[in-house]
Scaffold this motif. Structure first.
Motif, PDB file in Angstrom:
ATOM      1  N   LEU A  75       0.843  -1.206   0.000  1.00 49.00           N
ATOM      2  CA  LEU A  75       0.000   0.000   0.000  1.00 49.00           C
ATOM      3  C   LEU A  75       0.873   1.248   0.000  1.00 49.00           C
ATOM      4  O   LEU A  75       1.914   1.267   0.672  1.00 49.00           O
ATOM      5  CB  LEU A  75      -0.831   0.072   1.283  1.00 49.00           C
ATOM      6  N   CYS A  76       0.431   2.258  -0.722  1.00 51.96           N
ATOM      7  CA  CYS A  76       1.098   3.561  -0.613  1.00 51.96           C
ATOM      8  C   CYS A  76       0.499   4.256   0.609  1.00 51.96           C
ATOM      9  O   CYS A  76      -0.724   4.361   0.725  1.00 51.96           O
ATOM     10  CB  CYS A  76       0.838   4.372  -1.872  1.00 51.96           C
ATOM     11  N   CYS A  77       1.324   4.681   1.551  1.00 51.42           N
ATOM     12  CA  CYS A  77       0.747   5.292   2.759  1.00 51.42           C
ATOM     13  C   CYS A  77       1.039   6.788   2.851  1.00 51.42           C
ATOM     14  O   CYS A  77       0.819   7.404   3.888  1.00 51.42           O
ATOM     15  CB  CYS A  77       1.208   4.562   4.014  1.00 51.42           C
ATOM     16  N   GLY A  78       1.536   7.390   1.778  1.00 51.60           N
ATOM     17  CA  GLY A  78       1.651   8.853   1.797  1.00 51.60           C
ATOM     18  C   GLY A  78       2.908   9.365   1.128  1.00 51.60           C
ATOM     19  O   GLY A  78       3.815   8.596   0.785  1.00 51.60           O
ATOM     20  N   HIS A  79       2.927  10.680   0.948  1.00 48.61           N
ATOM     21  CA  HIS A  79       4.073  11.353   0.316  1.00 48.61           C
ATOM     22  C   HIS A  79       4.572  12.430   1.279  1.00 48.61           C
ATOM     23  O   HIS A  79       3.761  13.088   1.930  1.00 48.61           O
ATOM     24  CB  HIS A  79       3.649  12.059  -0.972  1.00 48.61           C
ATOM     25  N   THR A  80       5.863  12.620   1.339  1.00 45.39           N
ATOM     26  CA  THR A  80       6.393  13.779   2.078  1.00 45.39           C
ATOM     27  C   THR A  80       7.570  14.364   1.301  1.00 45.39           C
ATOM     28  O   THR A  80       8.155  13.708   0.439  1.00 45.39           O
ATOM     29  CB  THR A  80       6.885  13.448   3.503  1.00 45.39           C
ATOM     30  N   ARG A  81       7.881  15.573   1.696  1.00 48.35           N
ATOM     31  CA  ARG A  81       9.017  16.276   1.073  1.00 48.35           C
ATOM     32  C   ARG A  81       9.893  16.738   2.221  1.00 48.35           C
ATOM     33  O   ARG A  81       9.390  17.262   3.216  1.00 48.35           O
ATOM     34  CB  ARG A  81       8.434  17.413   0.267  1.00 48.35           C
ATOM     35  N   HIS A  82      11.185  16.509   2.119  1.00 52.06           N
ATOM     36  CA  HIS A  82      12.096  16.986   3.163  1.00 52.06           C
ATOM     37  C   HIS A  82      13.160  17.867   2.515  1.00 52.06           C
ATOM     38  O   HIS A  82      13.790  17.476   1.537  1.00 52.06           O
ATOM     39  CB  HIS A  82      12.732  15.806   3.894  1.00 52.06           C
TER      40      HIS A  82
END
Ligand code: SF4
Length: 363
Positions: free
Chosen positions: A288-295
């Motif tokens: 499952l894809c559980c989200g995207h973030t940017r750092h």
């Protein structure tokens, strides 16, 4: 560079006596504590450092304690502050003091700058605050304040920065070098702020050329910003029973910290499933894809897509990775770039309770 006006010293010190910030590292003049605070404050707001400073010193109350501590423990105490290279440099510097200076922090700028992670600004701050040396501590605040006061039109990098250090040292008072530097820092962060300087509240307004010329707001001249490199990753949370895989970074950015395995590039669920199959000959369960973030780091940006999956063959794809339980996640230094993954993994592992269905249900 023209000399600075020594008449600024008294009003500045008077202003500092009334308005200077009461910060925990100003309670005494212990060079170790000042060193810790200055390293923490690099590229980090005072408000953030306040949440870490006392706790860090409870864990490592002395230079000896820091020098002798396992690196993992230091990283864990630094967790959340970011720029972990500072923590490594601080500990390496502490070890250097133990070995090369018989456990006593050196007093001169030159010797201080021989320590790991100590640059010209930090050396000037320690020498002036802890040892009352007439050394300038030129950070972004000092550059801004003095550029405006004296209307310096140059970008104060490299040789010009050295000239500014020298010009400041010519006016630093013998009896209060530390207070002088701290006063400049506070004036820069509270009054002579980057966007809207509050000149009407400034003790130096009558002597400020930038204010008189109406150019203060456009100073200092800043170096051209380098654009940041964008990097995309798929971050894999590979569960097996009550564990998830993490890898210790052995080089480059975030070296020494623990990260979930990462695959460079942009992937959809189907693409990462195929990637996993190609490398392990196993189709991952429950992907499952559980989200995207940017750092955002100093010179690069990570765009990350997090995937959860279940497999006992993760070690085949990531041979150096280590399976960790929920408790182990709390005992290892994991950078804030992985925060989304840590949250998801903790949720999964805390609910695992012997059954995969149980865990998946709650993700
Ligand atoms: S008068 Fe204004 S520009 Fe000049 S030092 Fe003070 S706050 Fe900065």
């Amino acid at each position: 560079m023209q000399p600075l006006d020594p008449k600024i010293v008294l009003p500045l010190l008077d202003w500092y006596a009334c308005h200077g910030r009461k910060l925990p590292w100003r309670r005494d003049q212990d060079p170790y504590r000042i060193w810790v605070s200055e390293i923490m404050l690099q590229q980090t707001r005072v408000e953030t450092v306040l949440n870490y400073y006392d706790r860090f010193l409870e864990s490592f109350p002395t230079l000896e304690a820091l020098a002798g501590a396992p690196e993992e423990k230091v990283m864990l105490a630094w967790q959340g502050l970011g720029y972990y290279r500072r923590a490594k440099g601080l500990q390496e510097g502490a070890r250097q003091v133990m070995q090369e200076f018989h456990g006593r922090i050196p007093r001169t700028r030159k010797e201080l700058m021989s320590l790991h992670g100590v640059g010209s600004y930090t050396a000037g701050a320690i020498a002036s605050i802890a040892f009352q040396k007439r050394e300038a501590a030129v950070d972004g605040n000092a550059v801004r304040v003095f550029s405006r006061l004296a209307c310096f039109e140059h970008c104060l990098e490299g040789a010009y920065r050295k000239e500014l250090e020298k010009a400041i040292e010519d006016i630093i008072p013998e009896d209060h070098p530390g207070q002088f530097n701290q006063a400049v820092m506070d004036l820069g962060s509270m009054v002579c702020t980057p966007v809207h300087p509050r000149c009407s509240e400034c003790p130096l307004q009558g002597m400020c050329l930038g204010k008189q010329n109406g150019t203060a707001q456009n100073l200092p001249r800043l170096p051209e910003k380098k654009s940041k490199t964008l990097e995309e990753y798929a971050v894999l949370l590979i569960f097996h029973q009550n564990t998830v895989l993490l890898e210790k970074k052995t080089d480059g950015l975030l070296k020494g910290l623990w990260l979930f395995p990462m695959v460079p590039g942009h992937y959809t669920e189907n693409e990462i499933s195929s990637y996993y199959y190609d490398h392990t000959l196993e189709s991952p369960r429950g992907l499952l894809c559980c989200g995207h973030t940017r750092h955002i780091f100093t010179h690069r940006i990570w765009e990350m897509t997090f995937f959860t999956l279940e497999s006992h063959l993760g070690g085949r794809l990531f041979p150096g990775a280590c399976p960790m339980t929920a408790d182990m996640l709390e005992e290892h230094a994991i950078p804030s770039a992985m925060a989304l993954g840590v949250r998801e993994a903790q949720q999964y592992l805390r609910r695992w309770n012997g059954s995969r269905e149980n865990a998946i249900l709650y993700i």
